[in-house]
Write a protein that holds these residues in place. Structure first.
Motif, short mmCIF file in Angstrom:
data_model
loop_
_atom_site.label_atom_id
_atom_site.label_comp_id
_atom_site.label_asym_id
_atom_site.label_seq_id
_atom_site.Cartn_x
_atom_site.Cartn_y
_atom_site.Cartn_z
N THR A 161 0.83 -1.21 0.00
CA THR A 161 0.00 0.00 0.00
C THR A 161 0.86 1.26 0.00
O THR A 161 0.50 2.25 -0.64
CB THR A 161 -0.99 0.03 1.19
N LYS B 285 2.18 1.70 -3.54
CA LYS B 285 1.09 2.17 -4.41
C LYS B 285 0.87 3.66 -4.19
O LYS B 285 0.72 4.43 -5.14
CB LYS B 285 -0.18 1.37 -4.12
N ASP C 173 -5.86 8.02 -1.15
CA ASP C 173 -4.87 7.15 -0.50
C ASP C 173 -4.38 7.77 0.81
O ASP C 173 -4.27 7.09 1.83
CB ASP C 173 -3.66 6.92 -1.41
N LEU D 108 -4.65 5.47 4.00
CA LEU D 108 -3.45 4.68 4.28
C LEU D 108 -3.02 4.74 5.75
O LEU D 108 -2.73 3.68 6.33
CB LEU D 108 -2.30 5.12 3.37
N TYR E 135 -7.70 -5.88 1.92
CA TYR E 135 -7.63 -4.42 1.92
C TYR E 135 -6.78 -3.92 0.76
O TYR E 135 -7.17 -3.00 0.04
CB TYR E 135 -7.09 -3.90 3.25
N VAL E 136 -5.61 -4.55 0.57
CA VAL E 136 -4.73 -4.16 -0.53
C VAL E 136 -5.46 -4.33 -1.86
O VAL E 136 -5.44 -3.43 -2.71
CB VAL E 136 -3.42 -4.99 -0.52
N ARG F 126 -8.03 -1.59 -2.43
CA ARG F 126 -7.41 -0.31 -2.80
C ARG F 126 -6.92 -0.32 -4.24
O ARG F 126 -7.04 0.68 -4.95
CB ARG F 126 -6.26 0.03 -1.85
#
Length: 155
Positions: free
Chosen positions: A21, A24, A79, A83, A110-111, A114
């Protein structure tokens, strides 16, 4: 604190999900730059339209909003809004020693939510599609946080 080592599969799962995350989110900054260079616009600061080797023909219109650039900025803002919650909630959750399989489903879920949210937003899908992926991630955060709270109260 032997729970916070990569020898602990729960912590390793968290580290993988957190790292993905973060990467990303960092990639969004690079994508913003790529988009700005590609459209030669969407800049925000007056000094961005000074003549340089990267901008040999500056134009005040380069400071106007550009939808392709702004879309990436909105994704990045989303994000940045979610995050930190994931990083904290995920870490606290693994300290409750949940089953590895459940932790993997939640953290990797969750990843995935997203990444799917990113794709939906980037490609301009209808709000309901984007909101569905956001909701999945949000419900995962709520579950982990409530489960952590219950464990802490019971301790």
């Amino acid at each position: 604190m032997d729970k916070l080592t990569l020898n602990n599969p729960l912590f390793a799962t968290y580290v993988i999900a957190a790292s993905l995350t973060i990467l990303k989110a960092v990639a969004m900054s690079w994508l913003t730059v790529v988009r700005m260079v590609g459209v030669k616009g969407g800049y925000r600061s007056p000094e961005d339209i000074k003549k340089t080797p990267m901008n040999p023909a500056p134009d005040p219109a380069q400071l106007l909003p550009n939808e392709r650039v702004e879309r990436i900025r909105r994704i990045q803002m989303n994000d940045l809004e979610s995050l930190p919650y994931f990083l904290v909630a995920g870490l606290l959750y693994i300290l409750t020693q949940p089953s590895l399989l459940l932790a993997q489903w939640l953290l990797y879920g969750y990843v995935a939510s997203r990444l799917l949210h990113f794709i939906a937003y980037l490609t301009g899908q209808i709000h309901e599609i984007r909101a569905t992926f956001w909701t999945v991630g949000s419900l995962i955060l709520i579950f982990m946080t409530v489960r952590t709270l219950i464990s802490a109260i019971g301790a």
